[in-house]
Design an enzyme around this catalytic site. Structure first.
Site, PDB file in Angstrom:
ATOM      1  N   LYS A 237       0.859  -1.177   0.000  1.00  0.00           N
ATOM      2  CA  LYS A 237       0.000   0.000   0.000  1.00  0.00           C
ATOM      3  C   LYS A 237       0.900   1.234   0.000  1.00  0.00           C
ATOM      4  O   LYS A 237       1.584   1.505   0.969  1.00  0.00           O
ATOM      5  CB  LYS A 237      -0.924   0.022   1.228  1.00  0.00           C
ATOM      6  CG  LYS A 237      -1.927   1.158   1.210  1.00  0.00           C
ATOM      7  CD  LYS A 237      -2.807   1.129   2.467  1.00  0.00           C
ATOM      8  CE  LYS A 237      -3.961   2.123   2.333  1.00  0.00           C
ATOM      9  NZ  LYS A 237      -3.493   3.498   2.116  1.00  0.00           N
TER      10      LYS A 237
ATOM     11  N   PHE B 244      -1.786   0.630 -10.325  1.00  0.00           N
ATOM     12  CA  PHE B 244      -2.260  -0.681  -9.871  1.00  0.00           C
ATOM     13  C   PHE B 244      -3.492  -1.190 -10.606  1.00  0.00           C
ATOM     14  O   PHE B 244      -3.910  -2.331 -10.381  1.00  0.00           O
ATOM     15  CB  PHE B 244      -2.525  -0.694  -8.361  1.00  0.00           C
ATOM     16  CG  PHE B 244      -3.263   0.504  -7.828  1.00  0.00           C
ATOM     17  CD1 PHE B 244      -4.603   0.690  -8.073  1.00  0.00           C
ATOM     18  CD2 PHE B 244      -2.592   1.432  -7.059  1.00  0.00           C
ATOM     19  CE1 PHE B 244      -5.278   1.782  -7.571  1.00  0.00           C
ATOM     20  CE2 PHE B 244      -3.257   2.536  -6.538  1.00  0.00           C
ATOM     21  CZ  PHE B 244      -4.608   2.716  -6.799  1.00  0.00           C
TER      22      PHE B 244
ATOM     23  N   LYS C  13      -7.670  -3.076   2.449  1.00  0.00           N
ATOM     24  CA  LYS C  13      -6.400  -2.560   2.962  1.00  0.00           C
ATOM     25  C   LYS C  13      -6.036  -3.299   4.236  1.00  0.00           C
ATOM     26  O   LYS C  13      -6.889  -3.588   5.077  1.00  0.00           O
ATOM     27  CB  LYS C  13      -6.467  -1.050   3.190  1.00  0.00           C
ATOM     28  CG  LYS C  13      -7.591  -0.556   4.072  1.00  0.00           C
ATOM     29  CD  LYS C  13      -7.608   0.969   4.092  1.00  0.00           C
ATOM     30  CE  LYS C  13      -8.795   1.497   4.890  1.00  0.00           C
ATOM     31  NZ  LYS C  13      -8.851   2.982   4.885  1.00  0.00           N
TER      32      LYS C  13
ATOM     33  N   ARG D  98     -16.949   1.243  -3.091  1.00  0.00           N
ATOM     34  CA  ARG D  98     -16.202   0.633  -1.992  1.00  0.00           C
ATOM     35  C   ARG D  98     -16.793  -0.749  -1.711  1.00  0.00           C
ATOM     36  O   ARG D  98     -17.981  -0.875  -1.431  1.00  0.00           O
ATOM     37  CB  ARG D  98     -16.295   1.512  -0.737  1.00  0.00           C
ATOM     38  CG  ARG D  98     -15.383   1.054   0.394  1.00  0.00           C
ATOM     39  CD  ARG D  98     -15.564   1.927   1.626  1.00  0.00           C
ATOM     40  NE  ARG D  98     -15.253   3.322   1.378  1.00  0.00           N
ATOM     41  CZ  ARG D  98     -14.038   3.844   1.410  1.00  0.00           C
ATOM     42  NH1 ARG D  98     -12.987   3.046   1.638  1.00  0.00           N
ATOM     43  NH2 ARG D  98     -13.849   5.130   1.195  1.00  0.00           N
TER      44      ARG D  98
END
Length: 289
Positions: A50, A122, A198, A192
């Site tokens: 991340k 990404f 994460k 989302r």
């Protein structure tokens, strides 16, 4: 003052349904992450670092923030970039979040600062097919570009929760922020959900500043706490609560402006849905006020 942009990019996804770049400041048109929890079937996911920078979106013509504001990068930085949309992170290196934000915020780009920036890509939002198939397409595209400061995010597999935690601790020790999990079978959806997760050593989230609460005692004449509002998410309504810790003396003298977004750390939620032990982490300069 920041300007808000109405962006009209329309891309057809793999299923043939339109993928729309919505009005800046509304629901983000980018894919956003939930928080990892033990029990997630890790065999279904790819794992990557991340990167702690500023979310960047290349719409094929210009570079934008997560909030839809144009990034004033030098012309050479985006020269030769493809017409294909790219989703990634504008990154200045591990532990250099403040530097990345400062660089991206400049209305007149500073060449010397941008020389230290990289665009860590990404995903390909307009590319059809599942993420597992998008990875090699992304790698080939960036290899063809041959631009040193535009790099694909390395993806790998991890088998168990224990192995994931070992990778997380190693990344953090080296100065990284955490890890990301991306479901291999997922299409790019501008919302989302658990297709993107994460993985961090602590939980964090964003909230909007709605009031400054004056300090008392040693903080008399300074900021005592921020009253913030977190948007509705994951079954919880809009929540208001105070952030009273985590500030430097300078931040108490010059607190985040009303309407700005901040990131806060916390340790789970209580029964009412409010974050436990919430503390201020930083201002989110890449989100519109």
């Amino acid at each position: 003052m920041r300007r808000r942009h109405l962006l009209a990019l329309l891309v057809l996804g793999a299923a043939g349904s339109p993928w729309t770049w919505a009005t800046a400041g509304a629901n983000s048109p980018l894919m956003l992450a939930n928080v990892y929890h033990p029990g997630v079937p890790l065999a279904d996911y790819w794992v990557s670092e991340k990167y702690d920078g500023v979310r960047g979106y290349w719409d094929g013509k210009q570079l934008l923030t997560r909030g839809g504001e144009r990034v004033n990068a030098p012309a050479w930085f985006t020269a030769g970039w493809p017409a294909t949309p790219l989703d990634g992170e504008l990154w200045a290196g591990r532990g250099q979040f403040t530097k990345a934000v400062s660089t991206v915020r400049q209305q007149i780009p500073i060449d010397a600062a941008w020389r230290g920036m990289r665009f860590m890509v990404f995903d390909l939002p307009a590319q059809g097919g599942p993420f597992t198939e998008r990875i090699p397409v992304l790698n080939r595209l960036l290899a063809t570009m041959a631009v040193p400061w535009v790099q694909p995010v390395a993806q790998s597999r991890v088998a168990t929760h224990q192995a994931l935690q070992v990778m997380l601790m190693k990344t953090v020790r080296l100065g990284g922020e955490g890890l990301m999990l991306h479901r291999g079978a997922s299409l790019y959806r501008a919302q989302r959900n658990d297709d993107l997760l994460k993985v961090k050593t602590h939980e964090d989230a964003e909230a909007r500043v709605i009031a400054h609460i004056p300090g008392k005692g040693k903080y008399a004449g300074l900021l005592g706490a921020l009253l913030v509002e977190a948007p509705a998410a994951e079954g919880h309504p809009v929540r208001r609560f105070k952030l009273g810790t985590g500030f430097s003396d300078e931040q108490r003298r010059n607190p985040p402006t009303l309407g700005s977004w901040v990131t806060y750390r916390f340790r789970g939620l209580n029964d009412s849905g409010l974050p436990r032990f919430a503390s201020f982490l930083r201002v989110r300069e890449d989100m519109p006020s």
